[in-house]
Scaffold this active site. Structure first.
Site, PDB file in Angstrom:
ATOM      1  CG  ASP A 231      21.498 -38.435  -6.222  1.00  0.00           C
ATOM      2  OD1 ASP A 231      21.884 -39.508  -6.719  1.00  0.00           O
ATOM      3  OD2 ASP A 231      20.307 -38.194  -5.946  1.00  0.00           O
TER       4      ASP A 231
ATOM      5  CD  GLU B 120      -1.381  -2.323   2.101  1.00  0.00           C
ATOM      6  OE1 GLU B 120      -2.183  -2.919   2.836  1.00  0.00           O
ATOM      7  OE2 GLU B 120      -0.169  -2.624   2.023  1.00  0.00           O
TER       8      GLU B 120
ATOM      9  N   GLY C  68      15.223 -38.310  -0.091  1.00  0.00           N
ATOM     10  CA  GLY C  68      14.824 -39.404  -0.952  1.00  0.00           C
ATOM     11  C   GLY C  68      13.502 -40.031  -0.567  1.00  0.00           C
ATOM     12  CB  SER C  69      11.956 -43.131  -1.860  1.00  0.00           C
ATOM     13  OG  SER C  69      12.897 -44.099  -1.425  1.00  0.00           O
ATOM     14  CB  SER C  70      13.580 -43.602   3.340  1.00  0.00           C
ATOM     15  OG  SER C  70      13.863 -44.851   2.745  1.00  0.00           O
TER      16      SER C  70
ATOM     17  CB  SER D 283      19.853 -39.726  12.463  1.00  0.00           C
ATOM     18  OG  SER D 283      18.558 -39.549  11.957  1.00  0.00           O
TER      19      SER D 283
ATOM     20  CB  CYS E 230      -0.785  -0.294   5.362  1.00  0.00           C
ATOM     21  SG  CYS E 230       0.832  -0.929   4.846  1.00  0.00           S
TER      22      CYS E 230
ATOM     23  CG  LEU F 268      20.397 -30.090  -2.395  1.00  0.00           C
ATOM     24  CD1 LEU F 268      20.205 -30.452  -0.922  1.00  0.00           C
ATOM     25  CD2 LEU F 268      19.342 -30.765  -3.255  1.00  0.00           C
TER      26      LEU F 268
ATOM     27  CB  THR G  56      19.299 -37.361  -1.387  1.00  0.00           C
ATOM     28  OG1 THR G  56      18.032 -38.014  -1.400  1.00  0.00           O
ATOM     29  CG2 THR G  56      19.425 -36.484  -2.616  1.00  0.00           C
TER      30      THR G  56
END
Length: 371
Positions: free
Chosen positions: A202, A54, A296-298, A223, A86, A206, A198
């Protein structure tokens, strides 16, 4: 509601989007000032700590806004924060009418801004393009209410549900248009999260690789602090803020901290892994209002089971690759019954080159609570 009201509010929405990636944890807000059916001022919230939409719009007016209509996507603030209220500016500039997209869920505002203007004699109409305005700030609405990040689970897969070939090769599942869209999301959300698996498999960076983009804070669920000291994540930790979520401090965490990693000690869940609900509370306290969860998938299944995922982005390529052992987007133990499956709501499908982006919301409670 007049058709022109929606037209001007949609212009305000377009302006608001320009703040993507710059205003977190504040909302994206746009404002248009109209006099005699002409736009005489426009503005948006450009960066956290900067002027609100505004005040920017009023500052940019090409003529006196007295008596003009003001269209704003979110209720004007009425309290002192990093900037003045505002509502004060609207009253000072003698705006004639105010049209609001949606009310602000912040308890400091929450209808008070609109009421202050009404009490001063300014007509206020709320709910103009309300659904669109709420969708624009779904992250802000979640964060201001729950104080935890809005988590978006993202993955790319083939039409037969594989994220890689059985050999592990995954470059590339989707084409350039879909990958560019991912980087737009990385620019928009302030956090990106993966599991240590990951990182080990890989060695990702990121980062956001769109022109003018901003890389998110990298969050690694690790962990036992297995992230290699020579990984690209660690080597670039002094350039891109990086958080390692662990369940214990040891010599490894000390070495990683010395390399520039921010170590975040979290509670452990029943399996000894980082408790994701505790992690979300700690990240929310650091004003990280949203996270792109990329694998990843887990970790994806653990996040779904814990109920922290609010949206799913599935990039689907029209490819068939097969392979009984090929990776799928969501792994883990899985739910025991189809009745426990999480069902996406408010589905949209967007073509991106030869690929498709399927998006849906997960507002429900964790499936584990239904067992």
């Amino acid at each position: 509601m007049q058709k022109n009201d929606q037209t001007f509010m949609r212009r305000a929405l377009e302006l608001a989007k320009r703040g993507a990636g710059r205003v977190s944890p504040n909302p994206m807000v746009g404002c248009v000032i109209v006099k005699d059916s002409r736009i005489i001022g426009e503005g948006w919230h450009e960066q956290c700590g900067g002027l609100h939409a505004e005040r920017n719009a009023l500052q940019n007016c090409t003529e006196d806004p007295a008596g003009a209509d003001l269209y704003v996507t979110l209720e004007p603030c009425c309290h002192w924060g990093r900037t003045p209220p505002c509502t004060d500016a609207i009253l000072e500039r003698k705006i004639g009418r105010v049209f609001v997209g949606c009310l602000d869920p912040n308890p400091l505002v929450a209808g008070k801004g609109a009421q202050i203007l009404r009490d001063a004699g300014i007509p206020v109409e709320t709910g103009v393009c309300e659904d669109e305005c709420r969708r624009l700030n779904e992250v802000f609405f979640h964060y201001i209410t729950h104080k935890t990040p809005f988590v978006v689970l993202k993955y790319a897969m083939t039409l037969d549900g594989k994220t890689a070939a059985h050999t592990g090769d995954s470059r590339w599942v989707t084409d350039e248009a879909a990958r560019a869209h991912v980087h737009e999301t990385r620019n928009r959300l302030p956090g990106i999260m993966v599991g240590v698996g990951t990182v080990l498999a890989d060695d990702p960076l990121l980062t956001c690789r769109m022109e003018g983009g901003r890389s998110p804070v990298r969050i690694i669920c690790d962990s036992r602090a297995r992230t290699p000291l020579d990984s690209r994540i660690v080597r670039t930790a002094r350039e891109v803020p990086t958080i390692l979520a662990v369940t214990e401090q040891n010599e490894r965490t000390a070495a990683l901290a010395a390399a520039g990693i921010d170590i975040l000690l979290c509670k452990a869940d029943a399996q000894g892994h980082v408790c994701l609900t505790d992690l979300m509370e700690q990240l929310g306290a650091q004003q990280i209002d949203s996270i792109l969860l990329e694998g990843g998938s887990s970790l994806a299944f653990s996040a779904l089971e814990a109920g922290i995922v609010r949206k799913v982005q599935a990039y689907i390529a029209p490819k068939l690759i097969g392979g009984a052992e090929a990776k799928t987007p969501v792994g883990g133990a899985g739910f025991a019954k189809m009745a426990d499956a999480l069902t996406l709501q408010n589905l949209t499908v967007t073509p991106l080159g030869e690929d498709f982006l399927l998006e849906g919301d997960l507002p429900c409670s964790p499936a584990s609570s239904k067992k």
